[in-house]
Design a protein around this motif. Structure first.
Motif: not given
Ligand code: EPU
Length: 417
Positions: A278-283
């Motif tokens: 239920e989440s997305i990590r953007v680097k």
């Protein structure tokens, strides 16, 4: 009037939680008109458009209690009152009053919608649907008058797969006699959300999310409780902001599947993206490759993320071409970005963007997503303060934008003009 002040150059870091979807909420609230008892909506975004819709329902006699992210709507005392003027004029999505009132009362008078007018946005497909169901539709002095002795199910082929027309026809057909089939229906997640609410109210709708939707009319609908899906456009905007500032942000309360097109495009540029349930990590990365983007109907790249994406592409090396195949001229953000030093030209339905640094400037948001594009552009500027006016547009679609950005480390504040 307020303006947004942005002292950029800081990578966004941390976590942001995404609210419920605006474009669902402003269809679900009028959908409650079709019920005979209380509808409870959870995960509602705190937006000016939602407040306007609450006002519209109250004018008709509904009891609306809005606390935090929950709205309770008791539509039992709603009356059929003409709405040629007033709050309906403030919203584009007031067109859903046509389908909802027609479905419940077999009549409606609704002033032609306002909202973000980045280009002429016709409603001919909505009207074609209402007429096919048996309604007489006339335009009298800027208001749409709808009337039907009864609504009868039928087959409707949409010439363009319009989100608004698909939802409006579902609203009108839910209590019609017999079965309605919408062909070439829009497939956006917000359509599934509206069908889910209507089904919880007792409607019989199958196929939402595909190009053929079948609605078996029922004589009555009842209240229910429904939680609104996360806002994929807000989520995509934070993804873009995280990448544009070379930050590292976990975007929580999202449905990653709804973000596949933007995720794939950003990965192609060199942004590092991790997906969780239920989440997305953007680097962010030190440099990005240019890419070509085509905004299309769902599941293609969302037109509502086209303007924010323009700002990210100013940060890529080389020349990117961004084309919008949903709206032919949604480029009001471009002259403002050019004011900030961007090298962009518009040719037909495409923006041609050459990467390079931006400068602080005084700019004006002419619509909601143009405003988001300018905020992102301001966040990338190393020196000086960018001033964005037209904040009232941004407040229509971004829940807690300033506090969220500040929580992520941005130096952003509101100031009276
Ligand atoms: N169209 C017609 N005739 C119609 C309806 C639409 O020709 O009767 C055309 C439009 O001109 C456009 C295309 O069909 O070229 C798609 O329009 P659609 O009807 O799908 O758009 P909408 O329902 O008016 C919703 C969102 C928009 C979003 C579009 C496309 C709401 C209230 N608005 O608009 O959201 O851009 O779908 O996904 O749901 C925003 O959030 O900033 C926003 C503008």
């Amino acid at each position: 009037m307020e303006k947004l002040m942005i002292s950029g150059g800081r990578p966004l870091q941390g976590m942001v939680s995404i609210s419920g979807a605006k474009n669902s909420a402003i269809a679900l609230i009028p959908a409650a008109i079709l019920a005979e008892s209380e509808v409870i909506l959870d995960n509602l975004p705190l937006l000016s458009d939602v407040a306007v819709y609450a006002e519209i329902l109250e004018e008709l006699g509904a009891k609306v209690a809005w606390e935090g992210s929950q709205m309770r709507i008791d539509p039992s005392a709603i009356k059929s009152i003409p709405m040629p003027n007033g709050p309906v004029k403030k919203l584009r999505a007031s067109y859903y009053m046509m389908g909802a009132m027609l479905g419940r009362f077999k009549e409606a008078v609704v002033g032609l919608p306002g909202g973000c007018n980045f280009e002429p946005r016709p409603i001919d497909q909505h009207i074609k649907g209402f007429e096919a169901l048996g309604a007489t539709v006339t335009n009298e002095h800027g208001s749409i008058h709808l009337h039907a002795k009864e609504l009868r199910g039928t087959k409707i082929y949409l010439d363009v797969s319009s989100v608004g027309a698909t939802i409006n026809i579902m609203l009108a057909a839910a209590r019609a006699k017999g079965a309605t089939i919408i062909e070439n229906a829009a497939k956006e997640p917000e359509i599934i959300d509206v069908a889910t609410l209507l089904n919880s109210m007792g409607a019989v709708i199958k196929g939402a999310g595909t190009e053929t939707i079948r609605i078996e009319g029922v004589s009555e609908l009842h209240g229910c409780r429904h939680s609104i899906i996360p806002d994929r456009i807000q989520a995509g905007t934070y993804m873009i902001a995280a990448a544009a500032t070379r930050g590292d942000v976990l975007i929580d309360n999202v449905i990653p599947k709804h973000l596949e097109a933007i995720t794939a495009k950003m990965q192609e540029m060199g942004v590092v993206i991790e997906e969780f349930d239920e989440s997305i990590r953007v680097k962010g990365a030190p440099s990005y490759e240019h890419v070509d983007v085509k905004a299309l109907i769902y599941p293609g790249f969302a037109t509502d993320l086209q303007s924010p994406m323009t700002s990210l592409l100013t940060q890529a090396r080389g020349v990117s071409v961004l084309s919008d195949f949903v709206y032919s001229n949604r480029f009001k953000h471009v002259p403002e970005l050019v004011r900030m030093g961007a090298k962009i030209r518009v040719e037909g339905r495409s923006a041609i963007i050459e990467g390079g640094n931006l400068n602080a400037a005084k700019v004006k948001a002419a619509d909601l997503r143009a405003g988001a594009a300018l905020v992102i552009a301001g966040l990338t500027v190393e020196d000086g303060v960018t001033e964005v006016t037209g904040v009232e547009y941004i407040d229509r679609g971004y829940d807690h934008l300033v506090s969220n950005l500040r929580m992520l480390g941005a130096d952003v504040w509101r100031q009276s003009e």
